[in-house]
Design a protein around this motif. Structure first.
Motif, PDB file in Angstrom:
ATOM      1  N   GLN A  40       5.886  -3.531  -2.291  1.00  0.00           N
ATOM      2  CA  GLN A  40       4.666  -4.458  -2.193  1.00  0.00           C
ATOM      3  C   GLN A  40       4.741  -5.438  -1.253  1.00  0.00           C
ATOM      4  O   GLN A  40       3.993  -5.976  -0.605  1.00  0.00           O
ATOM      5  N   ASP A  41       6.129  -6.440  -1.387  1.00  0.00           N
ATOM      6  CA  ASP A  41       6.080  -7.457  -0.660  1.00  0.00           C
ATOM      7  C   ASP A  41       6.886  -7.203   0.901  1.00  0.00           C
ATOM      8  O   ASP A  41       7.133  -8.200   1.543  1.00  0.00           O
ATOM      9  N   ARG A  42       7.224  -6.043   1.005  1.00  0.00           N
ATOM     10  CA  ARG A  42       7.854  -5.825   2.315  1.00  0.00           C
ATOM     11  C   ARG A  42       7.312  -6.061   3.578  1.00  0.00           C
ATOM     12  O   ARG A  42       7.826  -6.261   4.550  1.00  0.00           O
ATOM     13  N   TRP A  43       6.012  -6.240   3.362  1.00  0.00           N
ATOM     14  CA  TRP A  43       5.108  -6.641   4.633  1.00  0.00           C
ATOM     15  C   TRP A  43       5.509  -7.947   5.602  1.00  0.00           C
ATOM     16  O   TRP A  43       5.402  -8.102   6.615  1.00  0.00           O
ATOM     17  N   ARG A  44       6.175  -8.861   4.479  1.00  0.00           N
ATOM     18  CA  ARG A  44       6.587  -9.956   5.208  1.00  0.00           C
ATOM     19  C   ARG A  44       7.664  -9.873   6.017  1.00  0.00           C
ATOM     20  O   ARG A  44       8.118 -10.632   6.819  1.00  0.00           O
TER      21      ARG A  44
ATOM     22  N   ILE B  52       1.566  -9.388  10.758  1.00  0.00           N
ATOM     23  CA  ILE B  52       0.498 -10.366  10.685  1.00  0.00           C
ATOM     24  C   ILE B  52      -0.498 -10.151   9.448  1.00  0.00           C
ATOM     25  O   ILE B  52      -1.275 -11.056   9.005  1.00  0.00           O
ATOM     26  N   GLY B  53      -0.077  -9.206   8.833  1.00  0.00           N
ATOM     27  CA  GLY B  53      -0.625  -9.004   7.586  1.00  0.00           C
ATOM     28  C   GLY B  53      -0.370  -7.636   7.005  1.00  0.00           C
ATOM     29  O   GLY B  53       0.630  -7.021   7.206  1.00  0.00           O
ATOM     30  N   TRP B  54      -1.169  -6.891   6.079  1.00  0.00           N
ATOM     31  CA  TRP B  54      -0.881  -5.566   5.385  1.00  0.00           C
ATOM     32  C   TRP B  54      -2.180  -5.059   5.066  1.00  0.00           C
ATOM     33  O   TRP B  54      -3.388  -5.420   5.104  1.00  0.00           O
ATOM     34  N   ILE B  55      -2.095  -3.973   4.869  1.00  0.00           N
ATOM     35  CA  ILE B  55      -3.151  -2.962   4.390  1.00  0.00           C
ATOM     36  C   ILE B  55      -3.285  -2.805   2.967  1.00  0.00           C
ATOM     37  O   ILE B  55      -2.288  -2.596   2.195  1.00  0.00           O
ATOM     38  N   SER B  56      -4.453  -2.920   2.404  1.00  0.00           N
ATOM     39  CA  SER B  56      -4.755  -2.714   1.239  1.00  0.00           C
ATOM     40  C   SER B  56      -5.652  -1.273   1.141  1.00  0.00           C
ATOM     41  O   SER B  56      -6.593  -1.096   1.686  1.00  0.00           O
ATOM     42  N   SER B  57      -4.919  -0.421   0.354  1.00  0.00           N
ATOM     43  CA  SER B  57      -5.303   1.002   0.752  1.00  0.00           C
ATOM     44  C   SER B  57      -5.350   1.761  -0.892  1.00  0.00           C
ATOM     45  O   SER B  57      -4.737   1.611  -1.545  1.00  0.00           O
ATOM     46  N   PRO B  58      -6.334   2.781  -0.914  1.00  0.00           N
ATOM     47  CA  PRO B  58      -6.148   3.440  -2.145  1.00  0.00           C
ATOM     48  C   PRO B  58      -5.241   4.427  -2.077  1.00  0.00           C
ATOM     49  O   PRO B  58      -4.657   4.998  -3.115  1.00  0.00           O
ATOM     50  N   GLN B  81     -11.895   7.187   2.704  1.00  0.00           N
ATOM     51  CA  GLN B  81     -11.714   6.067   1.621  1.00  0.00           C
ATOM     52  C   GLN B  81     -11.819   4.845   2.402  1.00  0.00           C
ATOM     53  O   GLN B  81     -11.731   4.452   3.401  1.00  0.00           O
ATOM     54  N   GLU B  82     -12.329   3.637   1.618  1.00  0.00           N
ATOM     55  CA  GLU B  82     -12.342   2.358   1.926  1.00  0.00           C
ATOM     56  C   GLU B  82     -10.972   1.527   1.613  1.00  0.00           C
ATOM     57  O   GLU B  82     -10.062   1.882   0.657  1.00  0.00           O
ATOM     58  N   GLY B  83     -10.775   0.655   2.488  1.00  0.00           N
ATOM     59  CA  GLY B  83      -9.618  -0.358   2.257  1.00  0.00           C
ATOM     60  C   GLY B  83      -9.966  -1.481   3.034  1.00  0.00           C
ATOM     61  O   GLY B  83     -10.959  -2.013   3.896  1.00  0.00           O
ATOM     62  N   THR B  84      -8.678  -2.458   3.164  1.00  0.00           N
ATOM     63  CA  THR B  84      -9.164  -3.566   3.947  1.00  0.00           C
ATOM     64  C   THR B  84      -7.610  -3.762   4.742  1.00  0.00           C
ATOM     65  O   THR B  84      -6.648  -3.508   4.164  1.00  0.00           O
ATOM     66  N   ILE B  85      -7.875  -4.840   5.613  1.00  0.00           N
ATOM     67  CA  ILE B  85      -6.718  -5.305   6.532  1.00  0.00           C
ATOM     68  C   ILE B  85      -6.823  -6.600   6.077  1.00  0.00           C
ATOM     69  O   ILE B  85      -7.848  -7.404   6.316  1.00  0.00           O
ATOM     70  N   GLU B  86      -5.889  -7.222   5.411  1.00  0.00           N
ATOM     71  CA  GLU B  86      -5.736  -8.750   5.247  1.00  0.00           C
ATOM     72  C   GLU B  86      -4.519  -9.360   5.964  1.00  0.00           C
ATOM     73  O   GLU B  86      -3.452  -8.865   6.273  1.00  0.00           O
ATOM     74  N   LEU B 169      -9.076   5.066   6.525  1.00  0.00           N
ATOM     75  CA  LEU B 169      -7.612   4.977   6.599  1.00  0.00           C
ATOM     76  C   LEU B 169      -6.770   6.076   6.207  1.00  0.00           C
ATOM     77  O   LEU B 169      -7.099   6.771   5.735  1.00  0.00           O
ATOM     78  N   ASP B 170      -5.692   6.100   7.042  1.00  0.00           N
ATOM     79  CA  ASP B 170      -4.480   7.060   6.969  1.00  0.00           C
ATOM     80  C   ASP B 170      -3.227   6.412   6.837  1.00  0.00           C
ATOM     81  O   ASP B 170      -2.265   6.727   6.916  1.00  0.00           O
ATOM     82  N   LEU B 171      -3.595   5.085   6.009  1.00  0.00           N
ATOM     83  CA  LEU B 171      -2.366   4.130   5.906  1.00  0.00           C
ATOM     84  C   LEU B 171      -2.011   3.884   4.335  1.00  0.00           C
ATOM     85  O   LEU B 171      -2.876   3.612   3.524  1.00  0.00           O
ATOM     86  N   LEU B 172      -0.731   3.914   4.082  1.00  0.00           N
ATOM     87  CA  LEU B 172      -0.509   3.795   2.669  1.00  0.00           C
ATOM     88  C   LEU B 172      -0.605   2.305   2.328  1.00  0.00           C
ATOM     89  O   LEU B 172      -0.611   1.296   3.199  1.00  0.00           O
ATOM     90  N   ASP B 173      -0.749   1.798   1.134  1.00  0.00           N
ATOM     91  CA  ASP B 173      -1.073   0.354   0.525  1.00  0.00           C
ATOM     92  C   ASP B 173       0.262  -0.292   0.761  1.00  0.00           C
ATOM     93  O   ASP B 173       1.349   0.109   0.722  1.00  0.00           O
ATOM     94  N   GLY B 174      -0.066  -1.620   1.330  1.00  0.00           N
ATOM     95  CA  GLY B 174       0.978  -2.532   1.540  1.00  0.00           C
ATOM     96  C   GLY B 174       1.626  -2.254   2.809  1.00  0.00           C
ATOM     97  O   GLY B 174       2.714  -2.871   3.225  1.00  0.00           O
ATOM     98  N   THR B 175       1.272  -1.584   3.756  1.00  0.00           N
ATOM     99  CA  THR B 175       1.621  -0.974   5.144  1.00  0.00           C
ATOM    100  C   THR B 175       1.638  -2.405   6.014  1.00  0.00           C
ATOM    101  O   THR B 175       0.333  -3.005   6.168  1.00  0.00           O
TER     102      THR B 175
END
Lengths: 223, 223
Positions: A40-44, B52-58, B81-86, B169-175
């Motif tokens: 979870q915190d790996r992104w940093r 610069i940030g991370w992916i919030s993904s299902p 599926q929906e997600g966000t770039i944070e 998204l094709d990306l894992l949560d926290g990427t």
């Protein structure tokens, strides 16, 4: 924490399947399950990458280098220049280009080694001079991570020599290459996608603020 | 060595122009000249990037995560599926998303943090089972530098909150996210580009070797 338990259990089940599963059970070839929670915190954490090769390009300095691979009007001779992607010989890349020859384009992700510094707002080389845009709404080379993304036309794949001849370069000579991916239209081509402020500028081939004529001396002679 | 001399001279000239040049001379705003020669062996140096940030993904694990953003048939509910770039709040990115809201798609370059190891030849999840391809002729997530390239559909840009809502998204949560660039059709869309061995497979939505049904438990409930 529940995730971790599920993860360990699922992973061992998947392993057992892989050993015992018959050829008819497609799940036998599933990779072991591993959940994202422990990361979870790996992104940093900083990410360190090793270039796989470099660009051999006629562009020896930023002046006169096109802003996009497909924009040739500003380029010396008004045509796409030729160059090559050269893969490193010593990192086990033999065979890595096999089957690439059937693709018209490849994506090349590079590290823009000659750029330093960035700002959250930038003034693009086209559009109203005083209009600043967010750096992530532009392709400005000065960005938090100096990554370039170029769709290059493949002219010849010399797999044995670990070399790809390309045209349409917008990259400087010696630029480190980080990755090469095939261009796949169903995943990459959205010809009717809206492009915000870029759409308002009219022709993509219209001149930039920077006047690229006459071309710099090292490009002039190649015309 | 001649390059170095030219470089130093040209750089100082450009600097002088920038100070004295009138508004009508477009060359006045040229960046200082700097030639590539001094950087010739730079490509071998490791590159360290800061997410610069991370992916919030299902998607919480690799199983059930689509192989491309646009391929939804294998996805839970058979829809994107929906997600966000944070974006990180502490690295000066305020304003960096300004003007992005007018774009339909953005490119997101990520570091695939859960993947390790790679081979020069890989067997893609589609196509003949025993046919191996060069890793750079595939989008395999296991590659020398674990960089992902995804064209994501922008649903909403919340610039003040440093957030982009996306689908596909094709990306894992926290990427970890390394860069975001606008999708610009004139530079990025080649709908008729040949795609080599991928073209031979028929429909891009045909099933993979891996059977994604039933979806993993954490995705099942969202249908």
């Amino acid at each position: 924490m529940r995730h971790l338990g599920v993860c360990a259990l699922a992973a061992s089940c998947a392993g057992a399947q892989a050993l015992q599963g018959g050829a008819h059970d497609p799940r036998a070839s599933r990779p072991p399950l591993q959940y994202t929670a422990p990361f979870q915190d790996r992104w940093r954490q900083p990410v360190t990458l090793t270039p796989i090769g470099w660009i051999s390009s006629p562009y020896k300095e930023r002046f006169g280098t096109p802003r996009q691979p497909t924009v040739t009007r500003q380029v010396a001779g008004r045509r796409a220049q030729e160059g090559t992607i050269e893969l490193a010989a010593d990192v086990g890349l033999r065979h890595s280009l096999r089957s690439l020859e059937g693709f018209d384009y490849c994506w090349v992700i590079c590290y823009m080694h000659m750029n330093t510094g960035w700002r959250p707002l930038v003034t693009p080389p086209r559009g109203p001079r005083k209009m600043r845009r967010g750096v992530f709404a532009t392709r400005a080379p000065h960005r938090p991570n100096q990554l370039a993304l170029s769709a290059l036309r493949i002219r010849e794949v010399q797999a044995e020599e670990l070399r790809i001849k390309v045209t349409g370069l917008d990259l400087l000579d010696g630029t480190p290459v980080l990755d090469i991916k095939p261009y796949i239209p169903y995943a990459d081509a959205f010809p009717n996608a809206a492009a915000g402020w870029v759409d308002e500028l009219g022709s993509p081939h219209a001149p930039d603020h920077l006047d690229y004529f006459p071309p710099p001396p090292h490009l002039e002679s190649s015309e």
